[in-house]
Scaffold this motif. Sequence first.
Motif, PDB file in Angstrom:
ATOM      1  N   HIS A   1      -2.249  32.028   0.432  1.00  0.00           N
ATOM      2  CA  HIS A   1      -1.427  33.068  -0.188  1.00  0.00           C
ATOM      3  C   HIS A   1       0.018  32.716   0.153  1.00  0.00           C
ATOM      4  O   HIS A   1       0.424  32.807   1.320  1.00  0.00           O
ATOM      5  N   PRO A   2       0.820  32.308  -0.823  1.00  0.00           N
ATOM      6  CA  PRO A   2       2.145  31.757  -0.497  1.00  0.00           C
ATOM      7  C   PRO A   2       3.055  32.741   0.228  1.00  0.00           C
ATOM      8  O   PRO A   2       3.811  32.340   1.120  1.00  0.00           O
ATOM      9  N   VAL A   3       3.001  34.011  -0.136  1.00  0.00           N
ATOM     10  CA  VAL A   3       3.891  34.990   0.498  1.00  0.00           C
ATOM     11  C   VAL A   3       3.520  35.161   1.966  1.00  0.00           C
ATOM     12  O   VAL A   3       4.385  35.131   2.856  1.00  0.00           O
ATOM     13  N   TRP A   4       2.227  35.333   2.242  1.00  0.00           N
ATOM     14  CA  TRP A   4       1.798  35.510   3.631  1.00  0.00           C
ATOM     15  C   TRP A   4       2.069  34.242   4.438  1.00  0.00           C
ATOM     16  O   TRP A   4       2.576  34.304   5.558  1.00  0.00           O
ATOM     17  N   HIS A   5       1.742  33.104   3.863  1.00  0.00           N
ATOM     18  CA  HIS A   5       1.927  31.836   4.575  1.00  0.00           C
ATOM     19  C   HIS A   5       3.392  31.622   4.957  1.00  0.00           C
ATOM     20  O   HIS A   5       3.704  31.262   6.105  1.00  0.00           O
ATOM     21  N   GLU A   6       4.278  31.848   4.012  1.00  0.00           N
ATOM     22  CA  GLU A   6       5.700  31.646   4.293  1.00  0.00           C
ATOM     23  C   GLU A   6       6.209  32.633   5.338  1.00  0.00           C
ATOM     24  O   GLU A   6       7.075  32.304   6.158  1.00  0.00           O
ATOM     25  N   ALA A   7       5.658  33.843   5.326  1.00  0.00           N
ATOM     26  CA  ALA A   7       6.127  34.862   6.270  1.00  0.00           C
ATOM     27  C   ALA A   7       5.755  34.534   7.710  1.00  0.00           C
ATOM     28  O   ALA A   7       6.528  34.805   8.637  1.00  0.00           O
ATOM     29  N   VAL A   8       4.572  33.942   7.920  1.00  0.00           N
ATOM     30  CA  VAL A   8       4.072  33.805   9.292  1.00  0.00           C
ATOM     31  C   VAL A   8       4.229  32.409   9.883  1.00  0.00           C
ATOM     32  O   VAL A   8       4.157  32.251  11.110  1.00  0.00           O
ATOM     33  N   THR A   9       4.432  31.391   9.062  1.00  0.00           N
ATOM     34  CA  THR A   9       4.361  30.015   9.571  1.00  0.00           C
ATOM     35  C   THR A   9       5.387  29.732  10.665  1.00  0.00           C
ATOM     36  O   THR A   9       5.043  29.246  11.755  1.00  0.00           O
ATOM     37  N   GLU A  10       6.632  30.017  10.416  1.00  0.00           N
ATOM     38  CA  GLU A  10       7.659  29.720  11.412  1.00  0.00           C
ATOM     39  C   GLU A  10       7.530  30.606  12.653  1.00  0.00           C
ATOM     40  O   GLU A  10       7.617  30.095  13.790  1.00  0.00           O
ATOM     41  N   PRO A  11       7.308  31.920  12.512  1.00  0.00           N
ATOM     42  CA  PRO A  11       7.100  32.734  13.716  1.00  0.00           C
ATOM     43  C   PRO A  11       5.907  32.280  14.551  1.00  0.00           C
ATOM     44  O   PRO A  11       5.974  32.297  15.790  1.00  0.00           O
ATOM     45  N   LEU A  12       4.826  31.862  13.908  1.00  0.00           N
ATOM     46  CA  LEU A  12       3.683  31.376  14.670  1.00  0.00           C
ATOM     47  C   LEU A  12       4.022  30.081  15.405  1.00  0.00           C
ATOM     48  O   LEU A  12       3.594  29.866  16.548  1.00  0.00           O
ATOM     49  N   ARG A  13       4.778  29.220  14.762  1.00  0.00           N
ATOM     50  CA  ARG A  13       5.162  27.967  15.420  1.00  0.00           C
ATOM     51  C   ARG A  13       5.974  28.239  16.683  1.00  0.00           C
ATOM     52  O   ARG A  13       5.806  27.569  17.708  1.00  0.00           O
ATOM     53  N   ARG A  14       6.832  29.243  16.622  1.00  0.00           N
ATOM     54  CA  ARG A  14       7.714  29.525  17.750  1.00  0.00           C
ATOM     55  C   ARG A  14       7.063  30.391  18.826  1.00  0.00           C
ATOM     56  O   ARG A  14       7.361  30.235  20.010  1.00  0.00           O
ATOM     57  N   ARG A  15       6.158  31.280  18.435  1.00  0.00           N
ATOM     58  CA  ARG A  15       5.732  32.321  19.371  1.00  0.00           C
ATOM     59  C   ARG A  15       4.252  32.290  19.741  1.00  0.00           C
ATOM     60  O   ARG A  15       3.849  32.965  20.689  1.00  0.00           O
ATOM     61  N   SER A  16       3.443  31.522  19.024  1.00  0.00           N
ATOM     62  CA  SER A  16       2.013  31.493  19.347  1.00  0.00           C
ATOM     63  C   SER A  16       1.691  30.301  20.241  1.00  0.00           C
ATOM     64  O   SER A  16       2.099  29.175  19.947  1.00  0.00           O
ATOM     65  N   PRO A  17       0.937  30.513  21.320  1.00  0.00           N
ATOM     66  CA  PRO A  17       0.543  29.383  22.172  1.00  0.00           C
ATOM     67  C   PRO A  17      -0.562  28.534  21.550  1.00  0.00           C
ATOM     68  O   PRO A  17      -0.820  27.418  22.013  1.00  0.00           O
ATOM     69  N   LEU A  18      -1.210  29.050  20.500  1.00  0.00           N
ATOM     70  CA  LEU A  18      -2.301  28.331  19.849  1.00  0.00           C
ATOM     71  C   LEU A  18      -1.851  27.812  18.488  1.00  0.00           C
ATOM     72  O   LEU A  18      -1.003  28.421  17.829  1.00  0.00           O
ATOM     73  N   PRO A  19      -2.421  26.699  18.031  1.00  0.00           N
ATOM     74  CA  PRO A  19      -1.966  26.100  16.768  1.00  0.00           C
ATOM     75  C   PRO A  19      -2.341  26.926  15.539  1.00  0.00           C
ATOM     76  O   PRO A  19      -3.336  27.656  15.531  1.00  0.00           O
ATOM     77  N   HIS A  20      -1.531  26.771  14.519  1.00  0.00           N
ATOM     78  CA  HIS A  20      -1.757  27.335  13.187  1.00  0.00           C
ATOM     79  C   HIS A  20      -2.031  26.146  12.272  1.00  0.00           C
ATOM     80  O   HIS A  20      -1.144  25.320  12.030  1.00  0.00           O
ATOM     81  N   LEU A  21      -3.262  26.032  11.770  1.00  0.00           N
ATOM     82  CA  LEU A  21      -3.662  24.872  10.983  1.00  0.00           C
ATOM     83  C   LEU A  21      -3.767  25.235   9.505  1.00  0.00           C
ATOM     84  O   LEU A  21      -4.310  26.281   9.145  1.00  0.00           O
TER      85      LEU A  21
END
Length: 329
Positions: A177-197
Amino acid sequence: MGPTSVDRHDFPATGLRVAVPVSQEHPSHYAVRDLVSELISQGAVGKPITTPPLISRAIAKAQVSLPRRWRRRQEPVIVPMMGARFDQLYAAGLKGDVVPYCWDVWEPSWPLWVRRLRPLRPPAVFVTAQQSARFLGDALPQSQVIHLPEATRMARHDSGTCLAARTVGVLELGRRHPVWHEAVTEPLRRRSPLPHLYEAGPGRLVYPDEHALRRGLSQAMVSVCFPSSLTHPQRSGNVETMTQRYLESMASGCLVLGQAPPELVSLMGFNPVIEIDWRDPVQQVLDILASPSRWQPAVDRALSRLQEVGDWSVRVRAALERIRIIGLL
């Protein structure tokens, strides 16, 4: 994980054949393989499709079918169709009455399905998408069109690792889902200790083969699933249907985040999907990753119910029962 409680020999499919298509390695064809395997385990006879592809395509394009009186003298043939594979359907139609089992019957292609199915006058048609089954049922009054939801082979999945011990935070397989993906990708990269694949590009699979896919799902805390009608409306139209990804994710013990098609809620008897909070999707997913144990009961409930209603043994038993009611066996 053990199989479901359904006795596979309650309804032996004596006198029924199943067309065995050429094996393909793409993940979308795992369901075809498992359907064929389960039909054979419940008594159907597997018959490889041996008609050369060029001839099969020519027969389908010309809509050539044998006289129904001759076809009815042969045992019926269930034909798995992952998409509009009418070459396989018409090739099987040279062997007897066909019973198509259809995936990916999307709204833009409904007229094509009607044009190709009508000359064969199949006595029964199984369709995984409920909206498509309703349309074909109205358009093909000489056929019994039956909705059977997707299924999976529960024994192929590993659900043993609890959420708190998993090593992948968020998994997006295939369609996004492009809207959801774009919203969360960068915050997850910066703030999640686990990978986003997720797929780096169209067609670049996250996992290269089935073994890697099953292992990857078993290590994913959150599996993101949206209907194709939201991610690829140009392909799917308004058909909002449950796909394999929902079932594979639940069978692997993932927490499913996204949007639940009504078919899934109906099958399970409750909504097993954590619906997206569009007011703050980033904080929602970060909260889940921060407190995975809180969500373990929801995962366990979904897995338990799926074992009862989601295995191919259950779905094939329902299909055979309908075939008997129609009088094909």
